[in-house]
Write an enzyme that holds these catalytic residues in place. Sequence first.
Site, PDB file in Angstrom:
ATOM      1  N   VAL A 103      16.027 -22.802  14.156  1.00  0.00           N
ATOM      2  CA  VAL A 103      15.714 -24.234  14.214  1.00  0.00           C
ATOM      3  C   VAL A 103      15.403 -24.581  15.670  1.00  0.00           C
ATOM      4  O   VAL A 103      16.143 -24.175  16.584  1.00  0.00           O
ATOM      5  CB  VAL A 103      16.908 -25.078  13.702  1.00  0.00           C
ATOM      6  CG1 VAL A 103      16.610 -26.564  13.824  1.00  0.00           C
ATOM      7  CG2 VAL A 103      17.227 -24.701  12.253  1.00  0.00           C
ATOM      8  N   HIS A 117      25.166 -27.831  16.387  1.00  0.00           N
ATOM      9  CA  HIS A 117      23.879 -28.531  16.484  1.00  0.00           C
ATOM     10  C   HIS A 117      23.137 -28.354  15.160  1.00  0.00           C
ATOM     11  O   HIS A 117      23.683 -27.771  14.204  1.00  0.00           O
ATOM     12  CB  HIS A 117      23.072 -28.012  17.682  1.00  0.00           C
ATOM     13  CG  HIS A 117      22.973 -26.500  17.745  1.00  0.00           C
ATOM     14  ND1 HIS A 117      22.305 -25.756  16.801  1.00  0.00           N
ATOM     15  CD2 HIS A 117      23.486 -25.605  18.632  1.00  0.00           C
ATOM     16  CE1 HIS A 117      22.374 -24.475  17.115  1.00  0.00           C
ATOM     17  NE2 HIS A 117      23.100 -24.349  18.211  1.00  0.00           N
ATOM     18  N   ASP A 118      21.878 -28.834  15.111  1.00  0.00           N
ATOM     19  CA  ASP A 118      21.146 -28.798  13.836  1.00  0.00           C
ATOM     20  C   ASP A 118      20.856 -27.378  13.343  1.00  0.00           C
ATOM     21  O   ASP A 118      20.601 -27.180  12.152  1.00  0.00           O
ATOM     22  CB  ASP A 118      19.828 -29.579  13.961  1.00  0.00           C
ATOM     23  CG  ASP A 118      20.088 -31.083  13.964  1.00  0.00           C
ATOM     24  OD1 ASP A 118      21.236 -31.486  13.664  1.00  0.00           O
ATOM     25  OD2 ASP A 118      19.158 -31.848  14.279  1.00  0.00           O
ATOM     26  N   GLY A 119      20.868 -26.396  14.245  1.00  0.00           N
ATOM     27  CA  GLY A 119      20.697 -25.001  13.809  1.00  0.00           C
ATOM     28  C   GLY A 119      21.876 -24.584  12.932  1.00  0.00           C
ATOM     29  O   GLY A 119      21.704 -24.006  11.854  1.00  0.00           O
ATOM     30  N   HIS A 120      23.080 -24.917  13.389  1.00  0.00           N
ATOM     31  CA  HIS A 120      24.275 -24.607  12.589  1.00  0.00           C
ATOM     32  C   HIS A 120      24.234 -25.366  11.254  1.00  0.00           C
ATOM     33  O   HIS A 120      24.635 -24.827  10.217  1.00  0.00           O
ATOM     34  CB  HIS A 120      25.546 -25.029  13.338  1.00  0.00           C
ATOM     35  CG  HIS A 120      25.784 -24.319  14.632  1.00  0.00           C
ATOM     36  ND1 HIS A 120      25.706 -24.934  15.850  1.00  0.00           N
ATOM     37  CD2 HIS A 120      26.103 -23.024  14.887  1.00  0.00           C
ATOM     38  CE1 HIS A 120      25.985 -24.069  16.811  1.00  0.00           C
ATOM     39  NE2 HIS A 120      26.215 -22.895  16.264  1.00  0.00           N
ATOM     40  N   GLN A 146      34.149 -11.005  22.431  1.00  0.00           N
ATOM     41  CA  GLN A 146      32.720 -10.746  22.561  1.00  0.00           C
ATOM     42  C   GLN A 146      32.133 -11.246  23.882  1.00  0.00           C
ATOM     43  O   GLN A 146      30.925 -11.176  24.096  1.00  0.00           O
ATOM     44  CB  GLN A 146      31.960 -11.336  21.379  1.00  0.00           C
ATOM     45  CG  GLN A 146      31.866 -12.851  21.335  1.00  0.00           C
ATOM     46  CD  GLN A 146      31.245 -13.321  20.036  1.00  0.00           C
ATOM     47  OE1 GLN A 146      31.823 -13.193  18.951  1.00  0.00           O
ATOM     48  NE2 GLN A 146      30.043 -13.859  20.111  1.00  0.00           N
ATOM     49  N   SER A 184      23.911 -23.798  21.752  1.00  0.00           N
ATOM     50  CA  SER A 184      25.000 -24.501  22.436  1.00  0.00           C
ATOM     51  C   SER A 184      24.837 -24.384  23.954  1.00  0.00           C
ATOM     52  O   SER A 184      25.146 -25.312  24.691  1.00  0.00           O
ATOM     53  CB  SER A 184      26.347 -23.901  22.039  1.00  0.00           C
ATOM     54  OG  SER A 184      26.477 -23.921  20.644  1.00  0.00           O
ATOM     55  N   LYS A 235      18.008 -16.514  15.182  1.00  0.00           N
ATOM     56  CA  LYS A 235      17.926 -16.675  16.639  1.00  0.00           C
ATOM     57  C   LYS A 235      18.622 -15.512  17.342  1.00  0.00           C
ATOM     58  O   LYS A 235      18.179 -15.041  18.378  1.00  0.00           O
ATOM     59  CB  LYS A 235      18.555 -17.991  17.081  1.00  0.00           C
ATOM     60  CG  LYS A 235      18.166 -18.356  18.498  1.00  0.00           C
ATOM     61  CD  LYS A 235      19.080 -19.372  19.096  1.00  0.00           C
ATOM     62  CE  LYS A 235      20.343 -18.704  19.545  1.00  0.00           C
ATOM     63  NZ  LYS A 235      21.347 -19.630  20.041  1.00  0.00           N
ATOM     64  N   GLN A 258      21.991  -9.446  16.464  1.00  0.00           N
ATOM     65  CA  GLN A 258      23.289  -9.682  15.802  1.00  0.00           C
ATOM     66  C   GLN A 258      23.117  -9.614  14.286  1.00  0.00           C
ATOM     67  O   GLN A 258      23.932  -9.001  13.577  1.00  0.00           O
ATOM     68  CB  GLN A 258      23.836 -11.053  16.209  1.00  0.00           C
ATOM     69  CG  GLN A 258      25.052 -11.498  15.418  1.00  0.00           C
ATOM     70  CD  GLN A 258      25.693 -12.746  15.992  1.00  0.00           C
ATOM     71  OE1 GLN A 258      26.407 -12.673  16.977  1.00  0.00           O
ATOM     72  NE2 GLN A 258      25.452 -13.896  15.382  1.00  0.00           N
TER      73      GLN A 258
HETATM   74  N1  ATP Z   1      18.664 -22.690  16.624  1.00  0.00           N
HETATM   75  C1  ATP Z   1      19.289 -22.023  15.674  1.00  0.00           C
HETATM   76  N2  ATP Z   1      18.714 -21.885  14.460  1.00  0.00           N
HETATM   77  C2  ATP Z   1      19.338 -21.175  13.464  1.00  0.00           C
HETATM   78  N3  ATP Z   1      20.535 -20.602  13.609  1.00  0.00           N
HETATM   79  C3  ATP Z   1      21.152 -20.710  14.791  1.00  0.00           C
HETATM   80  C4  ATP Z   1      20.575 -21.424  15.881  1.00  0.00           C
HETATM   81  N4  ATP Z   1      21.409 -21.360  16.933  1.00  0.00           N
HETATM   82  C5  ATP Z   1      22.475 -20.635  16.532  1.00  0.00           C
HETATM   83  N5  ATP Z   1      22.321 -20.246  15.248  1.00  0.00           N
HETATM   84  C6  ATP Z   1      23.233 -19.400  14.477  1.00  0.00           C
HETATM   85  O1  ATP Z   1      24.481 -20.043  14.347  1.00  0.00           O
HETATM   86  C7  ATP Z   1      25.507 -19.067  14.257  1.00  0.00           C
HETATM   87  C8  ATP Z   1      26.574 -19.399  15.243  1.00  0.00           C
HETATM   88  O2  ATP Z   1      26.025 -19.297  16.546  1.00  0.00           O
HETATM   89  P1  ATP Z   1      26.716 -19.876  17.835  1.00  0.00           P
HETATM   90  O3  ATP Z   1      27.881 -20.706  17.441  1.00  0.00           O
HETATM   91  O4  ATP Z   1      26.886 -18.819  18.841  1.00  0.00           O
HETATM   92  O5  ATP Z   1      25.640 -20.929  18.337  1.00  0.00           O
HETATM   93  P2  ATP Z   1      24.584 -20.838  19.454  1.00  0.00           P
HETATM   94  O6  ATP Z   1      23.917 -22.145  19.553  1.00  0.00           O
HETATM   95  O7  ATP Z   1      23.779 -19.609  19.217  1.00  0.00           O
HETATM   96  O8  ATP Z   1      25.437 -20.683  20.743  1.00  0.00           O
HETATM   97  P3  ATP Z   1      25.168 -19.807  21.981  1.00  0.00           P
HETATM   98  O9  ATP Z   1      24.721 -20.748  23.019  1.00  0.00           O
HETATM   99  O10 ATP Z   1      26.514 -19.233  22.153  1.00  0.00           O
HETATM  100  O11 ATP Z   1      24.161 -18.746  21.696  1.00  0.00           O
HETATM  101  C9  ATP Z   1      24.846 -17.711  14.535  1.00  0.00           C
HETATM  102  O12 ATP Z   1      24.581 -17.070  13.293  1.00  0.00           O
HETATM  103  C10 ATP Z   1      23.560 -18.114  15.215  1.00  0.00           C
HETATM  104  O13 ATP Z   1      22.522 -17.166  15.050  1.00  0.00           O
HETATM  105  C1  PAF Z   2      28.828 -14.568  14.614  1.00  0.00           C
HETATM  106  C2  PAF Z   2      29.752 -15.152  15.651  1.00  0.00           C
HETATM  107  C3  PAF Z   2      30.331 -16.468  15.166  1.00  0.00           C
HETATM  108  C4  PAF Z   2      30.929 -14.170  15.848  1.00  0.00           C
HETATM  109  O1  PAF Z   2      31.818 -14.660  16.796  1.00  0.00           O
HETATM  110  C5  PAF Z   2      29.038 -15.345  16.994  1.00  0.00           C
HETATM  111  O2  PAF Z   2      28.594 -14.147  17.525  1.00  0.00           O
HETATM  112  C6  PAF Z   2      27.934 -16.365  16.927  1.00  0.00           C
HETATM  113  O3  PAF Z   2      28.261 -17.542  17.048  1.00  0.00           O
HETATM  114  O4  PAF Z   2      26.762 -15.993  16.745  1.00  0.00           O
HETATM  115  N1  BAL Z   3      25.308 -16.673  19.235  1.00  0.00           N
HETATM  116  C1  BAL Z   3      25.686 -15.551  20.052  1.00  0.00           C
HETATM  117  C2  BAL Z   3      27.103 -15.576  20.458  1.00  0.00           C
HETATM  118  C3  BAL Z   3      27.289 -15.269  21.907  1.00  0.00           C
HETATM  119  O1  BAL Z   3      26.378 -15.525  22.711  1.00  0.00           O
HETATM  120  O2  BAL Z   3      28.358 -14.779  22.271  1.00  0.00           O
END
Ligand code: ATP
Ligand code: PAF
Ligand code: BAL
Length: 284
Positions: A178, A34-37, A61, A188, A151, A155
Amino acid sequence: MLIVETLPLLRQQIRRWRKEGKRIALVPTMGNLHDGHMKLVDEARERADVVVVSIFVNPMQFDRPDDLARYPRTLQQDSEKLNKRRVDVVFAPTPQEVYPKGMEGQTFVEVPELSTILEGASRPGHFRGVSTVVSKLFNLVQPDVACFGEKDFQQLALIRKMVADMGYDIDIVGVPTVRAKDGLALSSRNGYLTSGQRKIAPGLHQVMKEIAAKLSAGERDCEEILAIAAQALNEKGFRADDLQIRDADSLLALTPESQRAVILMAAWLGEARLIDNMQVTLTE
Ligand SMILES: Nc1ncnc2c1ncn2[C@@H]1O[C@H](COP(=O)(O)OP(=O)(O)OP(=O)(O)O)[C@@H](O)[C@H]1O
Ligand SMILES: CC(C)(CO)[C@@H](O)C(=O)[O-]
Ligand code: BAL
């Protein structure tokens, strides 16, 4: 853009770049982008010559098998998004590639204390899985810089400590969260929300802002502030899980010397466990 699925092919590419003196950035993800990534990718691009995004739903994990089984896997769409962002390599290994002998007996990296408190207490084994896989990715990709989202506040703190303790020569960049226009942190797992729940979801951010306002106004009775917050969340339709006010630097309880607090929120909404956090400067 190359999509690489095996360790030898990744190593080959990294060796080539190293010979050319390229500065490498890594963005570790679990996909369903998503846009955060995308913000992490943009920050990585600004700091390096080449960008590697890893997409790996890391079984080590996950503390709940159902959470792992239903985690969204959308490699095709993710690759299209990353290609548009001019990412150089997507590293998308299978679990067999990362853990060829399974996870039992796998060497692990564990960050003491930080891995067992807060989210680590709610999700046993979670942070051991995170530090182990991120350490492995660091060794494989040999990045100069790696980007992580704020976020996942704990971690990010855990990764910074692992890098310091283990002597990794990697610049860790924390990227601000974001949000959607209504304040909901992009995640996600938001995809698990029904349309009705999606309307309720920004309530987590609203309640967090109310806690922040109280701290900024000098209130320090954290227990009372959090009890009121939990009630407010439950009235909105959440099931408050873990709500905490901690010292933002140590993640321990606030002390009179604390300069910054962090509010850490985790609440269930239907089948989604949503997390969010906010830092507050303590002026008195
Ligand atoms: N909204 C966001 N803004 C900025 N960074 C983000 C955001 N959401 C996730 N990230 C970062 O993206 C990286 C990958 O996270 P991940 O793929 O688990 O996505 P997620 O949206 O956090 O999914 P989940 O629903 O598993 O928490 C991590 O470093 C996480 O902190
Ligand atoms: C850093 C990471 C990719 C490790 O699997 C996960 O914890 C996540 O998506 O934040
Ligand atoms: N962004 C965190 C990864 C997890 O929930 O496993």
